[in-house]
Design a protein around this motif. Structure first.
Motif, PDB file in Angstrom:
ATOM      1  N   LYS A  54       0.815  -1.224   0.000  1.00  0.00           N
ATOM      2  CA  LYS A  54       0.000   0.000   0.000  1.00  0.00           C
ATOM      3  C   LYS A  54       0.846   1.270   0.000  1.00  0.00           C
ATOM      4  CE  LYS A  54      -2.678   2.177   3.291  1.00  0.00           C
ATOM      5  NZ  LYS A  54      -3.253   2.134   4.587  1.00  0.00           N
ATOM      6  N   ASN A  55       1.923   1.298   0.754  1.00  0.00           N
ATOM      7  CA  ASN A  55       2.748   2.500   0.879  1.00  0.00           C
ATOM      8  C   ASN A  55       3.979   2.468  -0.003  1.00  0.00           C
ATOM      9  OD1 ASN A  55       1.150   3.928   2.715  1.00  0.00           O
ATOM     10  ND2 ASN A  55       1.930   2.708   4.411  1.00  0.00           N
ATOM     11  N   LEU A  56       3.841   1.870  -1.167  1.00  0.00           N
ATOM     12  CA  LEU A  56       4.940   1.795  -2.111  1.00  0.00           C
ATOM     13  C   LEU A  56       5.011   3.084  -2.927  1.00  0.00           C
ATOM     14  CD1 LEU A  56       7.135   0.156  -3.575  1.00  0.00           C
ATOM     15  CD2 LEU A  56       5.333  -0.698  -5.077  1.00  0.00           C
ATOM     16  N   PRO A  57       6.142   3.807  -2.845  1.00  0.00           N
ATOM     17  CA  PRO A  57       6.261   5.013  -3.664  1.00  0.00           C
ATOM     18  C   PRO A  57       6.250   4.630  -5.137  1.00  0.00           C
ATOM     19  CG  PRO A  57       8.067   4.870  -2.077  1.00  0.00           C
ATOM     20  CD  PRO A  57       7.319   3.589  -2.023  1.00  0.00           C
ATOM     21  N   GLN A  58       5.553   5.416  -5.916  1.00  0.00           N
ATOM     22  CA  GLN A  58       5.517   5.170  -7.352  1.00  0.00           C
ATOM     23  C   GLN A  58       6.614   5.952  -8.060  1.00  0.00           C
ATOM     24  OE1 GLN A  58       1.652   6.642  -6.691  1.00  0.00           O
ATOM     25  NE2 GLN A  58       0.753   5.096  -8.015  1.00  0.00           N
ATOM     26  N   PHE A  59       7.225   6.865  -7.320  1.00  0.00           N
ATOM     27  CA  PHE A  59       8.159   7.799  -7.928  1.00  0.00           C
ATOM     28  C   PHE A  59       9.189   8.211  -6.888  1.00  0.00           C
ATOM     29  CE2 PHE A  59       9.275  11.562 -10.361  1.00  0.00           C
ATOM     30  CZ  PHE A  59       8.983  11.184 -11.666  1.00  0.00           C
ATOM     31  N   ILE A  60      10.458   8.324  -7.281  1.00  0.00           N
ATOM     32  CA  ILE A  60      11.517   8.765  -6.372  1.00  0.00           C
ATOM     33  C   ILE A  60      12.279   9.917  -7.024  1.00  0.00           C
ATOM     34  CG2 ILE A  60      13.673   8.141  -5.202  1.00  0.00           C
ATOM     35  CD1 ILE A  60      12.698   5.218  -5.227  1.00  0.00           C
ATOM     36  N   PHE A  61      12.418  11.015  -6.284  1.00  0.00           N
ATOM     37  CA  PHE A  61      13.343  12.083  -6.663  1.00  0.00           C
ATOM     38  C   PHE A  61      14.613  11.822  -5.868  1.00  0.00           C
ATOM     39  CE2 PHE A  61       9.357  14.438  -7.632  1.00  0.00           C
ATOM     40  CZ  PHE A  61       9.637  14.739  -8.951  1.00  0.00           C
ATOM     41  N   LEU A  62      15.737  11.637  -6.558  1.00  0.00           N
ATOM     42  CA  LEU A  62      16.967  11.182  -5.914  1.00  0.00           C
ATOM     43  C   LEU A  62      18.124  12.131  -6.149  1.00  0.00           C
ATOM     44  CD1 LEU A  62      18.450   8.775  -4.453  1.00  0.00           C
ATOM     45  CD2 LEU A  62      18.914   7.883  -6.755  1.00  0.00           C
ATOM     46  N   ASP A  63      18.722  12.605  -5.054  1.00  0.00           N
ATOM     47  CA  ASP A  63      19.955  13.387  -5.114  1.00  0.00           C
ATOM     48  C   ASP A  63      21.120  12.406  -5.258  1.00  0.00           C
ATOM     49  OD1 ASP A  63      21.740  15.549  -4.910  1.00  0.00           O
ATOM     50  OD2 ASP A  63      21.811  15.427  -2.728  1.00  0.00           O
TER      51      ASP A  63
END
Length: 136
Positions: A54-63
């Protein structure tokens, strides 16, 4: 609109700006943050441990440049079989410097869909929304 995205950056101002900018749009309903790649992997480890989807991110902004675990090390670990359940999560690398070698290196990771300059802005979110809609 995404249900959940994850912003991974060691700079608290960048994280705050990311949250505020995304909150002004319909890009995501919820925003999680992590201060480095290790914290981000710990988040995915907790999802795995609890068998939670349920709490799976669909998108990651990564430094890329962070203490403890940087973006490259995160991508190496995240693209391994240990995290194969989450390899459909799209990643956008955000960096303050756009080195052509980094751009080429990012292309080696199938989950990385783009490499963009910091800071995140409304134009960038519109661009990514359009890009994701075209992929569907």
């Amino acid at each position: 609109m995404f249900d959940l995205i994850l912003c991974v950056d060691d700079d608290p101002i960048t994280l705050m700006l990311c949250k505020k900018t995304i909150a002004k749009t319909f890009f995501s309903r919820e925003i999680m943050t992590a201060k480095n790649g290790e914290e981000a992997l710990q988040y995915f480890d907790s999802l795995k441990q609890n068998n939670e989807t349920k709490n799976l991110p669909q998108f990651i902004f990564l430094d890329l440049n962070m203490p403890v675990m940087g973006g490259w090390e995160f991508l190496d670990r995240f693209s391994s079989s240990d995290y194969s359940d989450y390899n459909t999560t799209k990643v956008v690398v955000l960096s303050s410097t756009i080195d052509p070698e980094d751009l080429e290196k990012a292309k080696k990771y199938p989950m990385v869909i783009d490499f963009l300059p910091k800071p995140i802005n409304l134009t960038m979110l519109d661009y990514l929304t359009n890009k994701m809609n075209q992929e569907v």
